[in-house]
Design a protein around this motif. Structure first.
Motif, mmCIF file in Angstrom:
data_model
loop_
_atom_site.group_PDB
_atom_site.id
_atom_site.type_symbol
_atom_site.label_atom_id
_atom_site.label_comp_id
_atom_site.label_asym_id
_atom_site.label_seq_id
_atom_site.Cartn_x
_atom_site.Cartn_y
_atom_site.Cartn_z
ATOM 1 N N THR A 20 0.831 -1.198 0.000
ATOM 2 C CA THR A 20 0.000 0.000 0.000
ATOM 3 C C THR A 20 0.862 1.243 0.000
ATOM 4 O OG1 THR A 20 -1.769 -1.134 1.219
ATOM 5 C CG2 THR A 20 -1.808 1.277 1.230
ATOM 6 N N ILE A 21 0.492 2.184 -0.846
ATOM 7 C CA ILE A 21 1.121 3.510 -0.865
ATOM 8 C C ILE A 21 0.153 4.478 -0.172
ATOM 9 C CG2 ILE A 21 1.942 5.387 -2.324
ATOM 10 C CD1 ILE A 21 2.507 3.242 -4.487
ATOM 11 N N TYR A 22 0.707 5.343 0.667
ATOM 12 C CA TYR A 22 -0.118 6.261 1.446
ATOM 13 C C TYR A 22 0.067 7.689 0.973
ATOM 14 C CZ TYR A 22 -0.507 2.262 4.561
ATOM 15 O OH TYR A 22 -0.759 1.019 5.081
ATOM 16 N N CYS A 23 -1.024 8.421 1.007
ATOM 17 C CA CYS A 23 -1.002 9.843 0.651
ATOM 18 C C CYS A 23 -1.738 10.607 1.751
ATOM 19 C CB CYS A 23 -1.675 10.041 -0.707
ATOM 20 S SG CYS A 23 -1.822 11.761 -1.217
ATOM 21 N N ASN A 24 -0.971 11.346 2.546
ATOM 22 C CA ASN A 24 -1.554 12.166 3.613
ATOM 23 C C ASN A 24 -1.545 13.623 3.184
ATOM 24 O OD1 ASN A 24 -0.079 9.801 5.221
ATOM 25 N ND2 ASN A 24 -1.767 10.559 6.441
ATOM 26 N N TYR A 25 -2.579 14.349 3.578
ATOM 27 C CA TYR A 25 -2.592 15.767 3.250
ATOM 28 C C TYR A 25 -3.031 16.563 4.469
ATOM 29 C CZ TYR A 25 -7.456 14.480 2.133
ATOM 30 O OH TYR A 25 -8.723 13.979 2.164
ATOM 31 N N SER A 26 -2.674 17.837 4.459
ATOM 32 C CA SER A 26 -2.727 18.601 5.717
ATOM 33 C C SER A 26 -3.987 19.415 5.936
ATOM 34 C CB SER A 26 -1.510 19.539 5.797
ATOM 35 O OG SER A 26 -1.538 20.450 4.717
ATOM 36 N N THR A 27 -4.753 19.719 4.889
ATOM 37 C CA THR A 27 -5.963 20.515 5.088
ATOM 38 C C THR A 27 -7.146 19.858 4.392
ATOM 39 O OG1 THR A 27 -5.541 21.917 3.168
ATOM 40 C CG2 THR A 27 -4.633 22.656 5.249
ATOM 41 N N THR A 28 -8.312 20.381 4.676
ATOM 42 C CA THR A 28 -9.549 19.755 4.195
ATOM 43 C C THR A 28 -9.600 19.682 2.680
ATOM 44 O OG1 THR A 28 -10.696 20.605 6.129
ATOM 45 C CG2 THR A 28 -12.053 19.898 4.277
ATOM 46 N N SER A 29 -9.974 18.527 2.188
ATOM 47 C CA SER A 29 -10.207 18.339 0.762
ATOM 48 C C SER A 29 -11.096 17.127 0.591
ATOM 49 C CB SER A 29 -8.895 18.120 0.012
ATOM 50 O OG SER A 29 -9.169 17.744 -1.325
ATOM 51 N N ASP A 30 -11.946 17.171 -0.409
ATOM 52 C CA ASP A 30 -12.775 15.991 -0.679
ATOM 53 C C ASP A 30 -12.579 15.496 -2.101
ATOM 54 O OD1 ASP A 30 -15.960 17.767 -1.115
ATOM 55 O OD2 ASP A 30 -14.012 17.951 -2.083
ATOM 56 N N ARG A 31 -11.404 15.823 -2.663
ATOM 57 C CA ARG A 31 -11.152 15.392 -4.034
ATOM 58 C C ARG A 31 -9.679 15.078 -4.175
ATOM 59 N NH1 ARG A 31 -13.055 19.244 -8.819
ATOM 60 N NH2 ARG A 31 -14.786 19.483 -7.389
#
Lengths: 113, 114
Positions: A20-31
């Motif tokens: 599994t590759i993970y993608c974390n992001y820091s602020t709100t997004s739904d796309r």
């Protein structure tokens, strides 16, 4: 400022294994988007994830999005050599004509026989 | 259907010159986005055009500009080239704006600034 972190950045795996590759992001997004890039080539769109809980599958790849955890995963099942490429996630923030699209640094996947 | 085409594929320029890159989207696609890819900064969004109007712009200096024609073809212009502008420039097209649809990428133009 939106930060997008992918991990791992480098992944060497054997054919037939799962990962599994993970993608974390820091602020709100739904796309969120996933792309594939072969060496010296352009980008190929893999998945567009448009809502919390979205799951999409194509062949040996499955992507999901958890907007509450600000996390997307790209799961590889029974890897084959043809999946060797760099995989990018990109997070969309904003709307209308005022948006930002921020890419992760990419995960270089090498599938060994 | 023919894919997204970009011309030229390779370009070598010197500092201070200007350059124009061209992108022809898939027939029927009205949105064209441009991206810059470098080893150091990765992939960065430049701007998006839809129906001849710039809808959005990334965080790039004014030396980077673009336009879109009535047939949806788009051009990107970089003036007063700097060494750091050396990159792969990608364009992508989609039927609608703002990324709801899958984007289809062209092969890219590799620009080298000497």
């Amino acid at each position: 400022e939106l930060k997008v972190e992918q991990n791992p950045l480098f992944l060497s795996m054997q054919e037939g294994k799962n990962y599994t590759i993970y993608c974390n992001y820091s602020t709100t997004s739904d796309r969120l988007y996933w792309y594939r890039q072969d060496p010296g080539k352009s980008l190929e769109s893999l998945f567009v994830l448009l809502s919390n809980g979205a799951v999409k599958q194509e062949g040996r790849l499955m992507a999901s999005l958890d907007t509450k955890a600000r996390l997307s995963t790209l799961h590889i099942t029974a890897a084959v050599h043809d999946l060797s490429a760099t995989y990018f996630c990109a997070v969309f923030q904003g709307g209308g004509s005022n948006y930002k699209l921020t890419f992760g640094k990419g995960t270089l996947l090498t599938v060994n026989p | 259907k023919a894919g997204v085409t970009q011309t030229p594929r390779y370009l070598i320029k010197t500092r201070g010159q200007q350059v124009t890159l061209s992108c022809s989207p898939i027939s029927g696609h009205r949105s064209v986005s441009w991206y810059q890819q470098t080893p150091g900064q990765g992939l960065q969004f430049l701007f998006e055009y839809f129906s001849e109007t710039q809808r959005n712009k990334g965080n790039f200096p004014g030396r980077f500009s673009g336009r879109q024609f009535s047939n949806s073809r788009s051009e990107m212009n970089v003036s007063t080239l700097e060494l750091g502008d050396s990159a792969l420039y990608l364009c992508a097209s989609s039927p609608h704006p703002s990324g709801v649809d899958t984007q289809y990428f062209g092969p890219g133009t590799r620009l080298t600034v000497l």
